[in-house]
Design an enzyme around this catalytic site. Structure first.
Site, PDB file in Angstrom:
ATOM      1  N   THR A  49       0.821  -1.217   0.000  1.00 15.98           N
ATOM      2  CA  THR A  49       0.000   0.000   0.000  1.00 15.98           C
ATOM      3  C   THR A  49       0.855   1.267   0.000  1.00 15.98           C
ATOM      4  O   THR A  49       0.411   2.318  -0.486  1.00 15.98           O
ATOM      5  CB  THR A  49      -0.970   0.017   1.195  1.00 15.98           C
ATOM      6  N   THR A  50       2.109   1.186   0.486  1.00 23.06           N
ATOM      7  CA  THR A  50       3.028   2.320   0.399  1.00 23.06           C
ATOM      8  C   THR A  50       3.330   2.660  -1.054  1.00 23.06           C
ATOM      9  O   THR A  50       3.702   3.794  -1.376  1.00 23.06           O
ATOM     10  CB  THR A  50       4.323   2.015   1.180  1.00 23.06           C
ATOM     11  N   TYR A 112     -12.846  -1.928   4.518  1.00 20.85           N
ATOM     12  CA  TYR A 112     -14.178  -1.336   4.379  1.00 20.85           C
ATOM     13  C   TYR A 112     -15.315  -2.311   4.670  1.00 20.85           C
ATOM     14  O   TYR A 112     -16.256  -1.961   5.387  1.00 20.85           O
ATOM     15  CB  TYR A 112     -14.388  -0.706   2.982  1.00 20.85           C
ATOM     16  N   TYR A 138      -1.537  -9.581   6.405  1.00 25.09           N
ATOM     17  CA  TYR A 138      -1.160  -8.192   6.704  1.00 25.09           C
ATOM     18  C   TYR A 138      -2.284  -7.573   7.513  1.00 25.09           C
ATOM     19  O   TYR A 138      -3.378  -7.348   7.002  1.00 25.09           O
ATOM     20  CB  TYR A 138      -0.891  -7.429   5.404  1.00 25.09           C
ATOM     21  N   ARG A 143      -5.953   1.188   8.559  1.00 26.68           N
ATOM     22  CA  ARG A 143      -6.323   1.380   7.155  1.00 26.68           C
ATOM     23  C   ARG A 143      -7.540   0.556   6.760  1.00 26.68           C
ATOM     24  O   ARG A 143      -8.312   0.960   5.908  1.00 26.68           O
ATOM     25  CB  ARG A 143      -5.142   1.014   6.243  1.00 26.68           C
ATOM     26  N   LYS A 167       2.483  -9.775   8.707  1.00 25.57           N
ATOM     27  CA  LYS A 167       2.991  -8.421   8.916  1.00 25.57           C
ATOM     28  C   LYS A 167       2.015  -7.762   9.881  1.00 25.57           C
ATOM     29  O   LYS A 167       0.863  -7.514   9.536  1.00 25.57           O
ATOM     30  CB  LYS A 167       3.055  -7.654   7.586  1.00 25.57           C
ATOM     31  N   ILE A 209       8.686  -5.021   7.751  1.00 28.57           N
ATOM     32  CA  ILE A 209       8.463  -4.515   6.396  1.00 28.57           C
ATOM     33  C   ILE A 209       8.257  -3.015   6.575  1.00 28.57           C
ATOM     34  O   ILE A 209       7.257  -2.572   7.131  1.00 28.57           O
ATOM     35  CB  ILE A 209       7.275  -5.196   5.711  1.00 28.57           C
TER      36      ILE A 209
END
Length: 295
Positions: A49-50, A112, A138, A143, A167, A209
């Protein structure tokens, strides 16, 4: 070699550099990859996502992944990020990538929809069944809007053969400790939060990470390795020297912070795609001041 051994240390959640016209800057991506590998990173994470994956087309994702693997050229392992909140679409995406180039798939928990713990379990079980490479969970509640509980992580680790690690970016130290206490021996546990990597290594995680390793690769990777080797006094010194930098990385949004640092270091242009925008001027001034103090 087990995935846990292969991915011990620092993985870099690579940003996606853009040109002024907001097209992908592949030359800058090559430059960034060399910068972080030369800085000591143990592996690359492509399309996390980065990397602003929500605003990349499928064609761009495929090109970025292929270009990343070409630039890495076998020097370090590559992990690919493939996640989403539509389980069947994620499976289709897994089937569309040349995954022989990756050692594992990093998959963010569905965002979501806010599934129950059973829904999260079944989602990952379905992905693991379809994936030709090990799957790394993850967990990033800030988020996604939902948390993968320690109990669900441990259930997946013990019951689903192709789930190889997590992660953990919940920031919940107690939750992380419960995972570490009861996980299978070869289950990889890596931090997804730069701020808490050092104390989590003391609890037994295998590394991180990292966002920060994009722009502080030498000092950050050294900090992680010193901590993993039990040299906590040296690791603490490096950690505290970077602490203000961690704060600035996440002062407004990620990856605006890290892109500002990389711009000041001459690695990439300071460009993001909407709805993200570059750091505000006041924070960017602090970025420049911190870099000057670090150098």
């Amino acid at each position: 070699m087990s995935l846990k051994a292969l991915l011990r240390g620092t993985g870099v959640a690579l940003v996606t550099p853009f040109k002024k016209d907001h097209s992908v800057d592949y030359d800058a991506l090559d430059k960034l990859i060399n910068f972080v590998i030369n800085g000591g990173a143990q592996y690359m994470v492509s399309l996390g996502t980065t990397g602003e994956t929500p605003v990349l087309s499928k064609e761009e994702k495929l090109e970025i992944f292929n270009r990343t693997c070409d630039a890495v050229a076998g020097r370090v392992p590559v992990v690919i990020g493939i996640g989403g909140n539509n389980t069947q679409e994620v499976i289709k995406e897994i089937e569309s990538f040349p995954l022989e180039k990756a050692v594992a798939i990093l998959s963010a928990s569905p965002y979501y929809n806010k599934p129950s713990q059973e829904g999260i379990y079944q989602h990952y079980k379905a992905l693991a069944a379809a994936a030709p490479k090990p799957v790394i969970l993850y967990n990033v509640p800030g988020r996604t809007g939902s948390n993968i509980s320690a109990q669900t992580t441990l259930r997946l680790a013990k019951e689903v053969e192709n789930i190889a690690g997590i992660k953990e970016a919940s920031g919940n130290m107690i939750q992380c400790m419960h995972i570490l206490k009861d996980k299978p021996k070869d289950f990889l546990v890596t931090s997804g939060d730069d701020h808490t990597t050092l104390p989590l290594i003391a609890c037994g995680i295998d590394g991180v990470i990292s966002v920060a390793a994009n722009c502080f690769p030498k000092d950050f990777c050294a900090m992680v390795l010193e901590a993993l080797n039990g040299n906590f006094e040296k690791a603490q010194s490096l950690h505290f020297s970077l602490l203000e930098g961690f704060d600035l990385l996440f002062a407004e949004n990620n990856p605006a912070g890290v892109k500002a640092f990389l711009y000041e270091l001459g690695v990439i242009d300071n460009q993001l795609r909407l709805p993200l925008v570059p750091l505000s001027e006041g924070i960017h001034v602090q970025v420049k001041k911190f870099l000057a103090s670090l150098q």
